[in-house]
Write a protein that holds these residues in place. Structure first.
Motif, PDB file in Angstrom:
ATOM      1  N   ASN A 119      34.962  31.694  26.823  1.00 43.86           N
ATOM      2  CA  ASN A 119      36.025  32.543  26.327  1.00 43.86           C
ATOM      3  C   ASN A 119      35.453  33.699  25.475  1.00 43.86           C
ATOM      4  O   ASN A 119      34.620  33.478  24.621  1.00 43.86           O
ATOM      5  CB  ASN A 119      36.932  31.655  25.464  1.00 43.86           C
ATOM      6  N   LYS A 120      35.931  34.899  25.788  1.00 42.15           N
ATOM      7  CA  LYS A 120      35.563  36.104  25.038  1.00 42.15           C
ATOM      8  C   LYS A 120      34.092  36.489  25.163  1.00 42.15           C
ATOM      9  O   LYS A 120      33.551  37.198  24.339  1.00 42.15           O
ATOM     10  CB  LYS A 120      35.902  35.965  23.555  1.00 42.15           C
ATOM     11  N   LYS A 121      33.435  35.989  26.158  1.00 35.28           N
ATOM     12  CA  LYS A 121      32.036  36.408  26.296  1.00 35.28           C
ATOM     13  C   LYS A 121      31.899  37.570  27.267  1.00 35.28           C
ATOM     14  O   LYS A 121      32.849  38.008  27.885  1.00 35.28           O
ATOM     15  CB  LYS A 121      31.201  35.215  26.759  1.00 35.28           C
ATOM     16  N   ARG A 122      30.680  38.006  27.407  1.00 31.59           N
ATOM     17  CA  ARG A 122      30.396  39.085  28.363  1.00 31.59           C
ATOM     18  C   ARG A 122      29.879  38.461  29.648  1.00 31.59           C
ATOM     19  O   ARG A 122      28.933  37.672  29.603  1.00 31.59           O
ATOM     20  CB  ARG A 122      29.330  40.011  27.782  1.00 31.59           C
ATOM     21  N   ILE A 123      30.484  38.838  30.753  1.00 33.47           N
ATOM     22  CA  ILE A 123      30.126  38.201  32.020  1.00 33.47           C
ATOM     23  C   ILE A 123      29.892  39.263  33.096  1.00 33.47           C
ATOM     24  O   ILE A 123      30.654  40.220  33.202  1.00 33.47           O
ATOM     25  CB  ILE A 123      31.253  37.243  32.454  1.00 33.47           C
ATOM     26  N   ALA A 124      28.837  39.079  33.885  1.00 30.79           N
ATOM     27  CA  ALA A 124      28.575  40.014  34.985  1.00 30.79           C
ATOM     28  C   ALA A 124      28.327  39.244  36.271  1.00 30.79           C
ATOM     29  O   ALA A 124      27.630  38.236  36.272  1.00 30.79           O
ATOM     30  CB  ALA A 124      27.352  40.880  34.660  1.00 30.79           C
ATOM     31  N   ILE A 125      28.927  39.743  37.335  1.00 36.40           N
ATOM     32  CA  ILE A 125      28.684  39.152  38.652  1.00 36.40           C
ATOM     33  C   ILE A 125      28.165  40.265  39.567  1.00 36.40           C
ATOM     34  O   ILE A 125      28.800  41.310  39.707  1.00 36.40           O
ATOM     35  CB  ILE A 125      29.972  38.482  39.212  1.00 36.40           C
ATOM     36  N   ILE A 150      39.219  40.931  37.295  1.00 39.90           N
ATOM     37  CA  ILE A 150      39.209  41.934  36.222  1.00 39.90           C
ATOM     38  C   ILE A 150      40.618  42.140  35.662  1.00 39.90           C
ATOM     39  O   ILE A 150      40.826  42.223  34.457  1.00 39.90           O
ATOM     40  CB  ILE A 150      38.631  43.277  36.747  1.00 39.90           C
ATOM     41  N   GLU A 151      41.595  42.175  36.579  1.00 40.52           N
ATOM     42  CA  GLU A 151      42.963  42.479  36.142  1.00 40.52           C
ATOM     43  C   GLU A 151      43.681  41.284  35.533  1.00 40.52           C
ATOM     44  O   GLU A 151      44.438  41.421  34.588  1.00 40.52           O
ATOM     45  CB  GLU A 151      43.777  42.992  37.337  1.00 40.52           C
ATOM     46  N   TYR A 152      43.494  40.133  36.161  1.00 38.69           N
ATOM     47  CA  TYR A 152      44.208  38.934  35.698  1.00 38.69           C
ATOM     48  C   TYR A 152      43.235  37.801  35.439  1.00 38.69           C
ATOM     49  O   TYR A 152      43.204  36.823  36.166  1.00 38.69           O
ATOM     50  CB  TYR A 152      45.238  38.483  36.743  1.00 38.69           C
ATOM     51  N   PRO A 153      42.392  37.949  34.440  1.00 38.71           N
ATOM     52  CA  PRO A 153      41.421  36.882  34.171  1.00 38.71           C
ATOM     53  C   PRO A 153      42.151  35.621  33.712  1.00 38.71           C
ATOM     54  O   PRO A 153      43.238  35.711  33.155  1.00 38.71           O
ATOM     55  CB  PRO A 153      40.567  37.460  33.046  1.00 38.71           C
ATOM     56  N   PRO A 154      41.563  34.438  33.984  1.00 42.13           N
ATOM     57  CA  PRO A 154      42.215  33.196  33.574  1.00 42.13           C
ATOM     58  C   PRO A 154      42.446  33.135  32.054  1.00 42.13           C
ATOM     59  O   PRO A 154      43.447  32.611  31.616  1.00 42.13           O
ATOM     60  CB  PRO A 154      41.236  32.106  34.021  1.00 42.13           C
ATOM     61  N   VAL A 155      41.515  33.643  31.292  1.00 44.65           N
ATOM     62  CA  VAL A 155      41.720  33.735  29.834  1.00 44.65           C
ATOM     63  C   VAL A 155      41.092  35.045  29.377  1.00 44.65           C
ATOM     64  O   VAL A 155      40.572  35.798  30.192  1.00 44.65           O
ATOM     65  CB  VAL A 155      41.023  32.585  29.070  1.00 44.65           C
ATOM     66  N   ASN A 156      41.116  35.297  28.116  1.00 43.53           N
ATOM     67  CA  ASN A 156      40.536  36.538  27.614  1.00 43.53           C
ATOM     68  C   ASN A 156      39.017  36.558  27.757  1.00 43.53           C
ATOM     69  O   ASN A 156      38.368  35.542  27.599  1.00 43.53           O
ATOM     70  CB  ASN A 156      40.867  36.676  26.132  1.00 43.53           C
TER      71      ASN A 156
END
Ligand SMILES: Nc1ncnc2c1ncn2[C@@H]1O[C@H](COP(=O)(O)OP(=O)(O)OP(=O)(O)O)[C@@H](O)[C@H]1O
Ligand SMILES: [Mg+2]
Length: 334
Positions: A119-125, A150-156
């Motif tokens: 949660n609230k981390k930085r993620i790259a794919i 990007i638009e509707y992430p499961p959480v913040n």
């Protein structure tokens, strides 16, 4: 910044140049992105190398990074979430064919998992040539899936960067129909950077200017030439075969091809049959509808406005002078 070591034929070479392309990663992180980024460019122009260097950059900025190359069954996971690494390893261990599909489809689910755990981390794919693995007809759905993240992430989350690279010029038209991605072209390397790369290759080798005129800065071609001990006949012959430049193809389009050898912009003429353009794009011989050379519209440095020596027109270009040479040779020999 730590420069990654990359396989270059039988050598290992450090990631070279592309300073602007790397700087752009920092800018995107700073600004945040609203769409998945789909990077397209000539075969061998250096998309994979750039993605691999981007892994380092993103890690340095505190991202958890997943890189997947489904076709080669390759992945790099910089994450402390062990279940993700295990799932990638399991998928990659599947039989050929199944592994490719599993890795490709898993990519989106894994990011979801990563987001919910971190949660609230930085993620790259970062995903390489995924469309070839899942089939070009599924390219749009895949990109929509990324957009959904990007638009509707499961959480913040704090920042999410999603980048896909493809050498399939035609996928551009499929994806471009929707507003689901930011399509960004990448060209071969600029001359100065390419010379730096050339310097890293052991001698004997032809003069730099000669290599530049054959490759127009395409590192993949440079690698092939080096492997062929600089015998361009080997490359051209292989290309005629690989691209299926058969008498049927050549004779069907001879008059247009003869003109396009001189100036690829001839293919921009409205009288050119669309079938010819499609065939040249599917064979990855040309890049069609090249956009304005506005720096902001390109990854790294755009090609010159027009350079007929190198086979680059304003709107159409041969992927490299060697691609043009293969067509030229097929025209004279068939
Ligand atoms: N900036 C660079 N510095 C050092 N080596 C590079 C660089 N760019 C590309 N290369 C090397 O050149 C070769 C071709 O590049 P790469 O595989 O990245 O191209 P690509 O655009 O992904 O090709 P394809 O369309 O076949 O997937 C590889 O061996 C790669 O490591
Ligand atoms: Mg690649």
């Amino acid at each position: 910044m730590n420069r990654v070591k990359l396989r270059f034929a039988d050598l290992e070479i450090e990631f070279t140049d592309r300073d602007r392309g790397i700087k752009q990663i920092y800018e995107w992180v700073e600004r945040g992105i609203r769409f998945p980024l789909v990077v397209f460019g000539p075969e061998g122009c250096g998309k994979t190398a750039w993605l691999k260097q981007s892994i380092e950059v993103l890690r340095g900025l505190g991202f958890e990074v997943i890189y997947i190359d489904p076709l080669r069954k390759d992945y790099i996971a910089h994450t402390s979430v062990e279940s993700i690494i295990r799932k990638l390893a399991e998928a990659a261990a599947e039989a050929i064919g199944i592994a490719q599909i599993k890795l490709a489809t898993l990519s989106i689910d894994l990011v979801k998992e990563l987001i919910s755990v971190w949660n609230k981390k930085r993620i790259a794919i970062l995903i390489d040539e995924v469309f070839q693995a899942i089939g070009l007809d599924k390219a749009e759905i895949y990109v929509k899936g990324l957009l959904g993240l990007i638009e509707y992430p499961p959480v913040n989350y704090e920042k999410l960067i999603a980048i896909v690279a493809t050498s399939e010029g035609v996928t551009r038209w499929r994806i471009g129909r929707h507003r689901w991605a930011n399509l960004m072209p990448m060209w071969n390397m600029p001359k100065k950077g390419f010379e730096e790369l050339y310097e890293k290759i052991p001698s004997p080798k032809p003069l730099f200017e000669e290599v530049w005129e054959l490759t127009s800065g395409n590192p993949g071609m440079l690698s092939q030439l080096y492997q062929a001990k600089w015998d361009l006949n080997v490359i051209v012959k292989n290309m005629i075969e690989d691209k299926k430049l058969t008498p049927i193809f050549i004779n069907k389009w001879r008059s247009w091809l003869e003109k396009a050898i001189e100036d690829p912009d001839v293919l921009w003429d409205p009288n050119v049959p669309e079938d010819l353009i499609n065939e040249l794009e599917v064979k990855n011989l040309i890049v069609y509808f090249i956009r304005d050379r506005d720096l902001e519209l390109w990854i790294d440095i755009p090609p010159p406005e027009r350079d007929l020596e190198l086979g680059i027109g304003k709107r159409v270009a041969w992927q490299t002078p060697l691609h043009r040479e293969a067509v030229k040779r097929a025209l004279t020999e068939i």
